[in-house]
Design a protein around this motif. Structure first.
Motif, PDB file in Angstrom:
ATOM      1  N   GLY A   3      69.440  29.408  68.028  1.00  0.00           N
ATOM      2  CA  GLY A   3      69.514  30.691  68.788  1.00  0.00           C
ATOM      3  C   GLY A   3      70.680  31.170  68.646  1.00  0.00           C
ATOM      4  N   SER A   4      71.084  32.573  69.560  1.00  0.00           N
ATOM      5  CA  SER A   4      72.224  32.956  69.459  1.00  0.00           C
ATOM      6  C   SER A   4      73.337  32.147  70.207  1.00  0.00           C
ATOM      7  CB  SER A   4      72.504  34.290  69.824  1.00  0.00           C
ATOM      8  OG  SER A   4      72.043  34.576  71.416  1.00  0.00           O
ATOM      9  N   ALA A   5      74.491  31.945  70.030  1.00  0.00           N
ATOM     10  CA  ALA A   5      75.552  31.203  70.772  1.00  0.00           C
ATOM     11  C   ALA A   5      76.061  31.685  72.222  1.00  0.00           C
ATOM     12  CB  ALA A   5      76.803  31.017  69.838  1.00  0.00           C
ATOM     13  N   GLY A   6      75.786  32.930  72.208  1.00  0.00           N
ATOM     14  CA  GLY A   6      76.441  33.420  73.679  1.00  0.00           C
ATOM     15  C   GLY A   6      77.679  33.270  73.795  1.00  0.00           C
ATOM     16  N   LEU A   7      78.614  34.415  73.887  1.00  0.00           N
ATOM     17  CA  LEU A   7      79.600  34.669  74.476  1.00  0.00           C
ATOM     18  C   LEU A   7      80.777  33.403  73.521  1.00  0.00           C
ATOM     19  CD1 LEU A   7      79.295  35.738  77.973  1.00  0.00           C
ATOM     20  CD2 LEU A   7      79.886  37.144  75.989  1.00  0.00           C
ATOM     21  N   GLY A   8      80.785  33.425  72.656  1.00  0.00           N
ATOM     22  CA  GLY A   8      81.804  32.338  71.931  1.00  0.00           C
ATOM     23  C   GLY A   8      81.366  30.902  71.637  1.00  0.00           C
ATOM     24  N   TRP A   9      79.906  30.726  71.998  1.00  0.00           N
ATOM     25  CA  TRP A   9      79.815  29.227  71.589  1.00  0.00           C
ATOM     26  C   TRP A   9      78.998  29.266  70.468  1.00  0.00           C
ATOM     27  CZ3 TRP A   9      80.344  24.168  73.459  1.00  0.00           C
ATOM     28  CH2 TRP A   9      81.575  24.158  74.295  1.00  0.00           C
ATOM     29  N   PRO A  10      79.375  29.015  69.219  1.00  0.00           N
ATOM     30  CA  PRO A  10      78.329  28.962  68.066  1.00  0.00           C
ATOM     31  C   PRO A  10      77.195  28.497  67.930  1.00  0.00           C
ATOM     32  CG  PRO A  10      80.381  28.039  67.410  1.00  0.00           C
ATOM     33  CD  PRO A  10      80.552  28.478  69.012  1.00  0.00           C
ATOM     34  N   ALA A  11      76.198  28.597  67.487  1.00  0.00           N
ATOM     35  CA  ALA A  11      74.966  27.918  66.989  1.00  0.00           C
ATOM     36  C   ALA A  11      75.346  26.853  66.013  1.00  0.00           C
ATOM     37  CB  ALA A  11      73.804  28.820  67.152  1.00  0.00           C
ATOM     38  N   ALA A  12      75.491  25.900  65.981  1.00  0.00           N
ATOM     39  CA  ALA A  12      75.976  25.102  64.852  1.00  0.00           C
ATOM     40  C   ALA A  12      75.759  23.681  64.944  1.00  0.00           C
ATOM     41  CB  ALA A  12      77.427  25.445  64.394  1.00  0.00           C
ATOM     42  N   SER A  13      75.361  22.882  64.000  1.00  0.00           N
ATOM     43  CA  SER A  13      75.123  21.314  64.010  1.00  0.00           C
ATOM     44  C   SER A  13      76.501  20.630  64.188  1.00  0.00           C
ATOM     45  CB  SER A  13      74.383  20.970  63.010  1.00  0.00           C
ATOM     46  OG  SER A  13      73.115  21.256  63.261  1.00  0.00           O
ATOM     47  N   PRO A  14      76.905  19.607  64.878  1.00  0.00           N
ATOM     48  CA  PRO A  14      78.140  19.174  64.668  1.00  0.00           C
ATOM     49  C   PRO A  14      78.244  18.239  63.433  1.00  0.00           C
ATOM     50  CG  PRO A  14      76.711  17.610  65.747  1.00  0.00           C
ATOM     51  CD  PRO A  14      76.016  18.962  65.639  1.00  0.00           C
ATOM     52  N   THR A  93      66.156  24.037  76.472  1.00  0.00           N
ATOM     53  CA  THR A  93      66.360  24.502  75.153  1.00  0.00           C
ATOM     54  C   THR A  93      66.260  26.121  74.972  1.00  0.00           C
ATOM     55  OG1 THR A  93      63.925  24.581  74.837  1.00  0.00           O
ATOM     56  CG2 THR A  93      65.132  22.592  74.030  1.00  0.00           C
ATOM     57  N   ARG A  94      66.181  26.598  76.090  1.00  0.00           N
ATOM     58  CA  ARG A  94      66.286  28.205  76.087  1.00  0.00           C
ATOM     59  C   ARG A  94      67.330  29.153  76.702  1.00  0.00           C
ATOM     60  NH1 ARG A  94      60.624  29.102  79.391  1.00  0.00           N
ATOM     61  NH2 ARG A  94      61.720  27.378  80.629  1.00  0.00           N
ATOM     62  N   THR A  95      68.538  28.094  77.153  1.00  0.00           N
ATOM     63  CA  THR A  95      69.523  28.669  77.686  1.00  0.00           C
ATOM     64  C   THR A  95      70.517  28.275  77.005  1.00  0.00           C
ATOM     65  OG1 THR A  95      68.392  28.562  79.973  1.00  0.00           O
ATOM     66  CG2 THR A  95      70.923  28.983  79.793  1.00  0.00           C
ATOM     67  N   PRO A  96      71.633  28.977  76.152  1.00  0.00           N
ATOM     68  CA  PRO A  96      72.632  28.492  75.567  1.00  0.00           C
ATOM     69  C   PRO A  96      73.863  28.361  76.492  1.00  0.00           C
ATOM     70  CG  PRO A  96      72.416  30.736  75.191  1.00  0.00           C
ATOM     71  CD  PRO A  96      70.900  30.405  75.795  1.00  0.00           C
ATOM     72  N   PRO A  97      74.924  27.560  75.841  1.00  0.00           N
ATOM     73  CA  PRO A  97      75.979  27.462  76.820  1.00  0.00           C
ATOM     74  C   PRO A  97      76.571  28.733  76.899  1.00  0.00           C
ATOM     75  CG  PRO A  97      76.510  26.616  74.876  1.00  0.00           C
ATOM     76  CD  PRO A  97      74.830  26.886  74.743  1.00  0.00           C
ATOM     77  N   THR A 120      88.749  21.092  68.783  1.00  0.00           N
ATOM     78  CA  THR A 120      89.320  21.749  67.529  1.00  0.00           C
ATOM     79  C   THR A 120      87.978  22.398  66.965  1.00  0.00           C
ATOM     80  OG1 THR A 120      88.734  19.730  66.412  1.00  0.00           O
ATOM     81  CG2 THR A 120      90.978  20.178  66.841  1.00  0.00           C
ATOM     82  N   SER A 121      86.727  22.259  67.480  1.00  0.00           N
ATOM     83  CA  SER A 121      85.587  22.939  67.098  1.00  0.00           C
ATOM     84  C   SER A 121      84.609  22.591  68.076  1.00  0.00           C
ATOM     85  CB  SER A 121      84.894  22.627  65.783  1.00  0.00           C
ATOM     86  OG  SER A 121      84.842  21.222  65.675  1.00  0.00           O
ATOM     87  N   HIS A 122      83.418  23.230  68.321  1.00  0.00           N
ATOM     88  CA  HIS A 122      82.768  23.157  69.467  1.00  0.00           C
ATOM     89  C   HIS A 122      81.439  23.995  68.833  1.00  0.00           C
ATOM     90  CE1 HIS A 122      84.706  26.782  70.785  1.00  0.00           C
ATOM     91  NE2 HIS A 122      83.711  27.302  71.114  1.00  0.00           N
ATOM     92  N   GLY A 123      80.201  23.604  69.565  1.00  0.00           N
ATOM     93  CA  GLY A 123      79.014  24.331  69.115  1.00  0.00           C
ATOM     94  C   GLY A 123      77.784  23.745  70.031  1.00  0.00           C
ATOM     95  N   TRP A 124      76.524  24.397  69.618  1.00  0.00           N
ATOM     96  CA  TRP A 124      75.448  23.835  70.082  1.00  0.00           C
ATOM     97  C   TRP A 124      74.352  24.164  69.267  1.00  0.00           C
ATOM     98  CZ3 TRP A 124      71.090  26.668  72.008  1.00  0.00           C
ATOM     99  CH2 TRP A 124      71.049  28.280  71.761  1.00  0.00           C
ATOM    100  N   TRP A 125      73.081  23.345  69.394  1.00  0.00           N
ATOM    101  CA  TRP A 125      71.906  23.585  68.888  1.00  0.00           C
ATOM    102  C   TRP A 125      70.785  22.897  69.587  1.00  0.00           C
ATOM    103  CZ3 TRP A 125      74.185  18.864  67.996  1.00  0.00           C
ATOM    104  CH2 TRP A 125      73.483  17.768  67.686  1.00  0.00           C
ATOM    105  N   VAL A 126      69.837  23.338  68.924  1.00  0.00           N
ATOM    106  CA  VAL A 126      68.464  22.934  69.413  1.00  0.00           C
ATOM    107  C   VAL A 126      67.689  22.212  68.557  1.00  0.00           C
ATOM    108  CG1 VAL A 126      66.167  23.740  70.608  1.00  0.00           C
ATOM    109  CG2 VAL A 126      68.252  24.723  71.165  1.00  0.00           C
ATOM    110  N   TRP A 134      78.387  20.412  72.013  1.00  0.00           N
ATOM    111  CA  TRP A 134      79.123  19.320  71.391  1.00  0.00           C
ATOM    112  C   TRP A 134      80.654  20.138  70.878  1.00  0.00           C
ATOM    113  CZ3 TRP A 134      81.527  20.801  66.667  1.00  0.00           C
ATOM    114  CH2 TRP A 134      80.802  21.989  66.135  1.00  0.00           C
ATOM    115  N   ALA A 135      81.630  18.963  71.100  1.00  0.00           N
ATOM    116  CA  ALA A 135      82.907  19.426  70.891  1.00  0.00           C
ATOM    117  C   ALA A 135      83.899  18.278  70.306  1.00  0.00           C
ATOM    118  CB  ALA A 135      83.808  19.582  72.243  1.00  0.00           C
ATOM    119  N   VAL A 136      84.625  18.757  69.042  1.00  0.00           N
ATOM    120  CA  VAL A 136      85.312  17.652  68.465  1.00  0.00           C
ATOM    121  C   VAL A 136      86.684  18.009  69.104  1.00  0.00           C
ATOM    122  CG1 VAL A 136      86.112  17.265  65.930  1.00  0.00           C
ATOM    123  CG2 VAL A 136      83.759  17.874  66.359  1.00  0.00           C
ATOM    124  N   LEU A 137      87.200  16.519  69.163  1.00  0.00           N
ATOM    125  CA  LEU A 137      88.616  16.565  69.674  1.00  0.00           C
ATOM    126  C   LEU A 137      89.477  15.531  68.651  1.00  0.00           C
ATOM    127  CD1 LEU A 137      86.726  16.485  72.555  1.00  0.00           C
ATOM    128  CD2 LEU A 137      88.963  16.572  73.316  1.00  0.00           C
TER     129      LEU A 137
END
Length: 140
Positions: A3-14, A93-97, A120-126, A134-137
């Motif tokens: 889905g759409s990431a919503g305000l800066g949280w990209p929809a992407a796999s880690p 699963t219906r509500t993005p971060p 350094t990167s972050h995102g979310w996926w369903v 998720w987030a990478v540090l």
């Protein structure tokens, strides 16, 4: 489903990750035990600044999932090359971060901004019936 990431949280796999710690969580009262476990593992050789950032990111992500995610929360801390991946899954699963907008900071809701700043990167996926944030540090 993506889905759409919503305000800066990209929809992407880690990035691919391996080894690490995984917890099944049902209540925020379990988070002190999780933090203690992470400290024990990272005190053995990880930089203090990375440990502190990791604990804050994990705590924010897990508490968000437990409060708003519809149950079935799984939190994981894994290695990905020279970095650490924090991933937290829940059943909503219906509500993005979605970071808070135009909210008084005293009302909370700024955790997603903090996670984005510390990683350094972050995102979310369903995937099926689970949403993963998720987030990478990286050290330093």
């Amino acid at each position: 489903m993506r889905g759409s990431a919503g305000l800066g949280w990209p929809a992407a796999s880690p990035p691919p990750a391996h080894d690490g710690l995984v917890w099944q969580l049902s209540d925020v009262t379990e988070l002190p035990r999780v933090r203690a476990e992470v400290r024990r593992c990272l005190d053995a050789g990880g930089p203090a600044d990375l440990r502190d950032r990791l604990l804050l990111v994990l705590d924010e992500m897990a508490s968000n999932a437990l409060r708003h995610g519809g149950g079935r929360v799984q939190a994981a801390v894994r290695r990905t090359g020279d970095a650490i991946l924090v991933a937290v899954s829940d059943g909503d699963t219906r509500t993005p971060p979605t970071p808070a907008v135009d909210r008084d900071p005293s009302e909370g809701g700024l955790g997603l901004y903090l996670i984005a700043e510390l990683s350094t990167s972050h995102g979310w996926w369903v995937d099926g019936d689970a949403k993963t944030v998720w987030a990478v540090l990286r050290p330093g």
